[in-house]
Enzyme design. Sequence first.
Site, PDB file in Angstrom:
ATOM      1  N   LYS A   1      44.119 131.324 -18.267  1.00 32.31           N
ATOM      2  CA  LYS A   1      45.346 130.848 -17.619  1.00 32.31           C
ATOM      3  C   LYS A   1      46.603 131.218 -18.427  1.00 32.31           C
ATOM      4  O   LYS A   1      46.521 131.529 -19.616  1.00 32.31           O
ATOM      5  CB  LYS A   1      45.242 129.330 -17.405  1.00 32.31           C
TER       6      LYS A   1
ATOM      7  N   ASN B   1      44.442 123.571 -18.992  1.00 34.39           N
ATOM      8  CA  ASN B   1      43.119 123.549 -19.635  1.00 34.39           C
ATOM      9  C   ASN B   1      42.583 124.947 -19.932  1.00 34.39           C
ATOM     10  O   ASN B   1      41.392 125.138 -20.092  1.00 34.39           O
ATOM     11  CB  ASN B   1      42.137 122.698 -18.817  1.00 34.39           C
TER      12      ASN B   1
ATOM     13  N   GLU C   1      35.441 134.690  -5.382  1.00 33.91           N
ATOM     14  CA  GLU C   1      36.609 134.821  -6.264  1.00 33.91           C
ATOM     15  C   GLU C   1      36.733 136.244  -6.800  1.00 33.91           C
ATOM     16  O   GLU C   1      37.847 136.768  -6.939  1.00 33.91           O
ATOM     17  CB  GLU C   1      36.523 133.784  -7.390  1.00 33.91           C
TER      18      GLU C   1
END
Length: 134
Positions: A11, A114, A128
């Site tokens: 992320k 996270n 995905e």
Amino acid sequence: MAMEETFIIIKPEAVAKQLVGEILARFERKGLYIKKLGVTQIEEEVAREHYAHHRDKPFFPHLIEAMTCGPVILAVLEGEDAVAQVRNIVGATDPAKAAPGTIRGDFALRLPYNMVHAADSPDNAQAEIRRFFG
Ligand SMILES: Nc1ncnc2c1ncn2[C@@H]1O[C@H](COP(=O)(O)OP(=O)(O)OP(=O)(O)O)[C@@H](O)[C@H]1O
Ligand SMILES: [Mg+2]
């Protein structure tokens, strides 16, 4: 146990904190292979689709902002039981509860930050991979 593929996103907060090498190293040390790797910035539309199951939650706008605010790393990892193995290495969703030794337990403090997304089933992993790698 058969070879399996899973999908992860490192992320934006992890890229910003220069933890990409550290995070990928944990998966490689476990014995998983990097089959595909990319860097991109996720479009808002794609983030909304990826986390569609959370669209009615109060934290949804914050989550979408957190996923789209900077570059991310996309990866396909392969190995025996890869989906479950990777989820174990990543740790519990809430970094405040994730065990030390997991990525979220070691590098994150609070939701939604996270550090890593990891697919939660082989079918979702394949969907995905198609969404993000085409
Ligand atoms: N209560 C919450 N408050 C804020 N953000 C949250 C909350 N619950 C989940 N999130 C965010 O939404 C993401 C997706 O949540 P999900 O329930 O799918 O957990 P997960 O499967 O452990 O995480 P991911 O899908 O990112 O691997 C989480 O990774 C986190 O960034
Ligand atoms: Mg999830």
